[in-house]
Design an enzyme around this catalytic site. Structure first.
Site, PDB file in Angstrom:
ATOM      1  N   ARG A  26       0.784  -1.164  -0.027  1.00  0.00           N
ATOM      2  CA  ARG A  26       0.023   0.028  -0.136  1.00  0.00           C
ATOM      3  C   ARG A  26       0.760   1.182  -0.048  1.00  0.00           C
ATOM      4  O   ARG A  26       0.319   2.429   0.573  1.00  0.00           O
ATOM      5  CB  ARG A  26      -0.783   0.015   1.130  1.00  0.00           C
ATOM      6  CG  ARG A  26      -2.082  -0.830   1.181  1.00  0.00           C
ATOM      7  CD  ARG A  26      -3.222  -0.353   0.349  1.00  0.00           C
ATOM      8  NE  ARG A  26      -4.386  -1.545   0.232  1.00  0.00           N
ATOM      9  CZ  ARG A  26      -5.378  -1.408   0.970  1.00  0.00           C
ATOM     10  NH1 ARG A  26      -5.510  -0.622   1.958  1.00  0.00           N
ATOM     11  NH2 ARG A  26      -6.149  -2.225   1.001  1.00  0.00           N
ATOM     12  N   ARG A  30      -3.391   6.856   0.873  1.00  0.00           N
ATOM     13  CA  ARG A  30      -3.776   7.834   1.719  1.00  0.00           C
ATOM     14  C   ARG A  30      -2.981   8.552   2.704  1.00  0.00           C
ATOM     15  O   ARG A  30      -3.287   9.778   2.821  1.00  0.00           O
ATOM     16  CB  ARG A  30      -5.261   7.725   2.183  1.00  0.00           C
ATOM     17  CG  ARG A  30      -6.408   7.311   1.306  1.00  0.00           C
ATOM     18  CD  ARG A  30      -7.502   6.520   2.104  1.00  0.00           C
ATOM     19  NE  ARG A  30      -7.065   5.347   2.418  1.00  0.00           N
ATOM     20  CZ  ARG A  30      -7.920   4.445   3.086  1.00  0.00           C
ATOM     21  NH1 ARG A  30      -9.207   5.036   3.249  1.00  0.00           N
ATOM     22  NH2 ARG A  30      -7.581   3.243   3.316  1.00  0.00           N
ATOM     23  N   ARG A  39      -6.405  11.252  -6.095  1.00  0.00           N
ATOM     24  CA  ARG A  39      -7.626  10.446  -5.689  1.00  0.00           C
ATOM     25  C   ARG A  39      -8.942  11.398  -5.895  1.00  0.00           C
ATOM     26  O   ARG A  39     -10.022  10.951  -6.285  1.00  0.00           O
ATOM     27  CB  ARG A  39      -7.484   9.708  -4.298  1.00  0.00           C
ATOM     28  CG  ARG A  39      -8.816   9.365  -3.644  1.00  0.00           C
ATOM     29  CD  ARG A  39      -9.145   7.949  -3.921  1.00  0.00           C
ATOM     30  NE  ARG A  39     -10.028   7.269  -3.331  1.00  0.00           N
ATOM     31  CZ  ARG A  39     -11.069   7.337  -3.443  1.00  0.00           C
ATOM     32  NH1 ARG A  39     -11.724   8.166  -4.275  1.00  0.00           N
ATOM     33  NH2 ARG A  39     -12.183   6.748  -2.557  1.00  0.00           N
ATOM     34  N   ASP A  76      -6.732  -2.970  -7.463  1.00  0.00           N
ATOM     35  CA  ASP A  76      -7.027  -3.349  -6.222  1.00  0.00           C
ATOM     36  C   ASP A  76      -7.260  -4.909  -6.484  1.00  0.00           C
ATOM     37  O   ASP A  76      -7.729  -5.462  -7.873  1.00  0.00           O
ATOM     38  CB  ASP A  76      -8.282  -2.749  -5.770  1.00  0.00           C
ATOM     39  CG  ASP A  76      -8.853  -2.912  -4.233  1.00  0.00           C
ATOM     40  OD1 ASP A  76      -8.189  -2.344  -3.250  1.00  0.00           O
ATOM     41  OD2 ASP A  76      -9.542  -4.024  -4.124  1.00  0.00           O
ATOM     42  N   TYR A 151     -15.009 -11.826   0.049  1.00  0.00           N
ATOM     43  CA  TYR A 151     -15.775 -10.781  -0.192  1.00  0.00           C
ATOM     44  C   TYR A 151     -16.988 -10.974  -1.058  1.00  0.00           C
ATOM     45  O   TYR A 151     -18.049 -10.260  -1.018  1.00  0.00           O
ATOM     46  CB  TYR A 151     -14.549  -9.564  -0.915  1.00  0.00           C
ATOM     47  CG  TYR A 151     -13.810  -8.774   0.110  1.00  0.00           C
ATOM     48  CD1 TYR A 151     -14.283  -7.769   0.858  1.00  0.00           C
ATOM     49  CD2 TYR A 151     -12.381  -9.490   0.134  1.00  0.00           C
ATOM     50  CE1 TYR A 151     -13.136  -7.337   1.899  1.00  0.00           C
ATOM     51  CE2 TYR A 151     -11.630  -8.970   1.012  1.00  0.00           C
ATOM     52  CZ  TYR A 151     -11.934  -7.663   1.835  1.00  0.00           C
ATOM     53  OH  TYR A 151     -10.982  -7.245   2.573  1.00  0.00           O
TER      54      TYR A 151
HETATM   55  O1  CP3 Z   1       0.132   0.756  -3.028  1.00  0.00           O
HETATM   56  C1  CP3 Z   1      -0.354  -0.724  -3.187  1.00  0.00           C
HETATM   57  O2  CP3 Z   1      -0.116  -1.573  -2.492  1.00  0.00           O
HETATM   58  C2  CP3 Z   1      -0.997  -0.950  -4.567  1.00  0.00           C
HETATM   59  C3  CP3 Z   1      -2.315  -0.819  -4.498  1.00  0.00           C
HETATM   60  C4  CP3 Z   1      -3.226  -1.906  -3.570  1.00  0.00           C
HETATM   61  C5  CP3 Z   1      -4.607  -1.370  -3.022  1.00  0.00           C
HETATM   62  N1  CP3 Z   1      -5.320  -2.269  -2.706  1.00  0.00           N
HETATM   63  C6  CP3 Z   1      -5.268  -0.032  -3.042  1.00  0.00           C
HETATM   64  C7  CP3 Z   1      -6.312   0.479  -2.200  1.00  0.00           C
HETATM   65  C8  CP3 Z   1      -3.238  -3.118  -3.284  1.00  0.00           C
HETATM   66  C9  CP3 Z   1      -1.965  -4.169  -3.739  1.00  0.00           C
HETATM   67  C10 CP3 Z   1      -4.439  -3.347  -2.597  1.00  0.00           C
HETATM   68  C11 CP3 Z   1      -4.712  -4.858  -2.204  1.00  0.00           C
HETATM   69  C12 CP3 Z   1      -5.856  -5.257  -1.342  1.00  0.00           C
HETATM   70  N2  CP3 Z   1      -7.251  -4.644  -1.628  1.00  0.00           N
HETATM   71  C13 CP3 Z   1      -5.820  -6.327  -0.701  1.00  0.00           C
HETATM   72  C14 CP3 Z   1      -5.069  -7.219  -0.044  1.00  0.00           C
HETATM   73  C15 CP3 Z   1      -3.988  -6.569   0.848  1.00  0.00           C
HETATM   74  C16 CP3 Z   1      -4.511  -6.109   2.117  1.00  0.00           C
HETATM   75  O3  CP3 Z   1      -4.613  -4.916   2.234  1.00  0.00           O
HETATM   76  O4  CP3 Z   1      -4.866  -6.975   2.862  1.00  0.00           O
HETATM   77  C17 CP3 Z   1      -7.494  -6.179  -0.057  1.00  0.00           C
HETATM   78  C18 CP3 Z   1      -7.948  -7.088   0.958  1.00  0.00           C
HETATM   79  C19 CP3 Z   1      -8.239  -5.348  -0.725  1.00  0.00           C
HETATM   80  C20 CP3 Z   1      -9.462  -4.928  -0.517  1.00  0.00           C
HETATM   81  C21 CP3 Z   1      -9.572  -3.591  -0.151  1.00  0.00           C
HETATM   82  N3  CP3 Z   1      -9.529  -2.479  -0.842  1.00  0.00           N
HETATM   83  C22 CP3 Z   1     -10.359  -3.156   0.910  1.00  0.00           C
HETATM   84  C23 CP3 Z   1     -10.674  -3.918   2.275  1.00  0.00           C
HETATM   85  C24 CP3 Z   1     -10.242  -1.515   1.125  1.00  0.00           C
HETATM   86  C25 CP3 Z   1     -10.791  -0.736   2.009  1.00  0.00           C
HETATM   87  C26 CP3 Z   1      -9.740  -0.533   3.271  1.00  0.00           C
HETATM   88  C27 CP3 Z   1      -9.144   0.686   3.199  1.00  0.00           C
HETATM   89  O5  CP3 Z   1      -7.812   0.632   3.212  1.00  0.00           O
HETATM   90  O6  CP3 Z   1      -9.786   1.790   2.842  1.00  0.00           O
HETATM   91  C28 CP3 Z   1      -9.595  -1.367  -0.363  1.00  0.00           C
HETATM   92  C29 CP3 Z   1      -9.415   0.242  -0.600  1.00  0.00           C
HETATM   93  C30 CP3 Z   1      -8.187   0.573  -1.207  1.00  0.00           C
HETATM   94  N4  CP3 Z   1      -7.359  -0.283  -1.993  1.00  0.00           N
HETATM   95  C31 CP3 Z   1      -7.619   1.746  -0.769  1.00  0.00           C
HETATM   96  C32 CP3 Z   1      -6.064   1.890  -1.624  1.00  0.00           C
HETATM   97  C33 CP3 Z   1      -5.179   2.595  -1.786  1.00  0.00           C
HETATM   98  C34 CP3 Z   1      -7.998   2.917  -0.199  1.00  0.00           C
HETATM   99  C35 CP3 Z   1      -9.091   3.708  -0.808  1.00  0.00           C
HETATM  100  C36 CP3 Z   1      -9.258   4.784  -1.137  1.00  0.00           C
HETATM  101  O7  CP3 Z   1      -8.205   5.518  -1.620  1.00  0.00           O
HETATM  102  O8  CP3 Z   1     -10.140   5.661  -0.946  1.00  0.00           O
END
Ligand code: CP3
Length: 344
Positions: A26, A30, A39, A76, A151
């Protein structure tokens, strides 16, 4: 002649590189003001993922700021259910949501146009490989079948994935069919990412830790092994990192059973056990993301422990899970400097 191979690729081939290369799960997110700005411009989170101009931009942001050894494609894991038309949405303050699937729905899933739907993501990979510095590894990724299935069944994130665990016991045939379908399309998707220019790929099994022993074998190991087998059959030189978060002792034979090159470790994995796993090949991890939020001695001690106990073997330095929005970007700078200043 100097060795021009990317540092992370050297580690994935089993070499010890000191100081170890570093990237953070990640790392585009944010906690970075420039991410929040892009974003806001993109509108919805999925628009950010599917608009190559924006997705390329946010992938490059942490590389420009910190010079990490790897860039990870910005996307994602839930673009797969989105491509399967599960009506995925990311609403402010709710986390991801989608239409929950039932046993009958699994039989009706349409996999025909998945890669077409993901075309913009593959274009992002192509553009990234052209725009990244030559020394930066480009990582592609997807979710593991179990984690994506949790999910799809609940329709949202839940604290211990009880809906998916229950579904798996009640409807074993439909559940197995879902895992195998996800394994096959995810393997196709990762092959397409590799062909588009990803140097290596990571499979995120973020919810592996809620599974019992038999379920870990059936729902985590088996589908990931199937995916990796399908990828290697078509791209024998593919480099693959498998991250089964929370799997603990069950990681013991995970590398051998899945045929992953490197094993991702969360922060709960004891460093002695990590060192044992490292005897069989590269490991990645495993700093507690809260140490990055705390900063100071908590950050320094956590880094030093990992370097001292894993730095003399093949290691990719990383967090034990994604960096959180409240992390101070200055602490990330200190983290990178401390790892890069280390000598074994
Ligand atoms: O920089 C990176 O690592 C690349 C981008 C990336 C994102 N999600 C961007 C993201 C990667 C590799 C993921 C993987 C992901 N997504 C996983 C596996 C890794 C982990 O964190 O366990 C999972 C379970 C998801 C599903 C997911 N996406 C959730 C549960 C959420 C909401 C939780 C949160 O942190 O808000 C997301 C949203 C998400 N994916 C964000 C980002 C940067 C935040 C959303 C936003 O910017 O509004």
């Amino acid at each position: 002649m100097s060795d021009t191979r990317r540092t992370i690729m050297r580690v994935l081939e089993g070499e010890t590189v000191a100081p170890p290369p570093i990237w953070l799960m990640r790392q585009a997110g944010r906690y970075l003001p420039e991410y929040r700005q892009t974003r806001a411009k993109a509108g919805s989170f999925l628009d950010l993922c599917y608009t190559p101009d924006y997705a390329v931009e946010v992938t490059l942001q942490p590389i420009r700021r910190y010079g990490f050894d790897a860039a990870i494609l910005f996307s994602d894991i839930l673009v797969i259910p989105d491509a399967l038309k599960r009506n995925v949405r990311f609403t402010e303050g709710h986390g991801p949501e989608m239409d929950p699937i039932d046993a009958d729905g699994i039989g009706m899933l349409d996999t025909d146009r998945v890669l077409e739907h993901l075309g913009p993501v593959l274009e992002t990979v192509q553009r990234l490989r052209r725009e990244l510095p030559a020394e930066t590894t480009l990582l592609g990724f997807c979710g593991a079948p179990w984690t994506v299935a949790t999910y799809m069944i609940a329709g949202r994130g839940t604290p211990d994935q009880a809906p998916a665990r229950l579904f798996a016991y009640k409807y074993p045939k439909a559940f197995e069919a879902l895992l195998m379908l996800l394994a096959d399309i995810s393997a196709d998707y990762l092959v397409a990412q590799i062909d588009a220019g990803a140097d290596a790929v990571q499979i995120f099994d973020s919810w592996a830790g809620v599974l019992g022993e038999r379920e870990f074998a059936a729902f985590a190991v088996k589908p990931v092994a199937r995916m990796i087998g399908a990828i290697r059959k078509r791209r024998p030189n593919a480099r693959i990192i498998a991250f089964a978060k929370g799997a603990g002792y069950l990681l013991k034979d995970y590398r051998k059973k899945t045929d992953a090159d490197a094993i991702g470790l969360d922060w709960s994995v004891p460093l002695d056990f990590a060192a044992e796993l490292q005897k069989d090949g590269p490991v990645q991890g495993n700093l507690d993301p809260m140490r990055v939020v705390a900063g100071g001695v908590a950050l320094e001690d956590g880094i030093d422990d990992i370097l001292q106990r894993l730095g003399n073997g093949p290691l990719i330095f990383n967090l034990g899970h994604g960096i959180t929005p409240q992390a101070d970007p200055e602490n990330v700078r200190l983290l990178v400097e401390r790892v890069r200043g280390w000598r074994s």
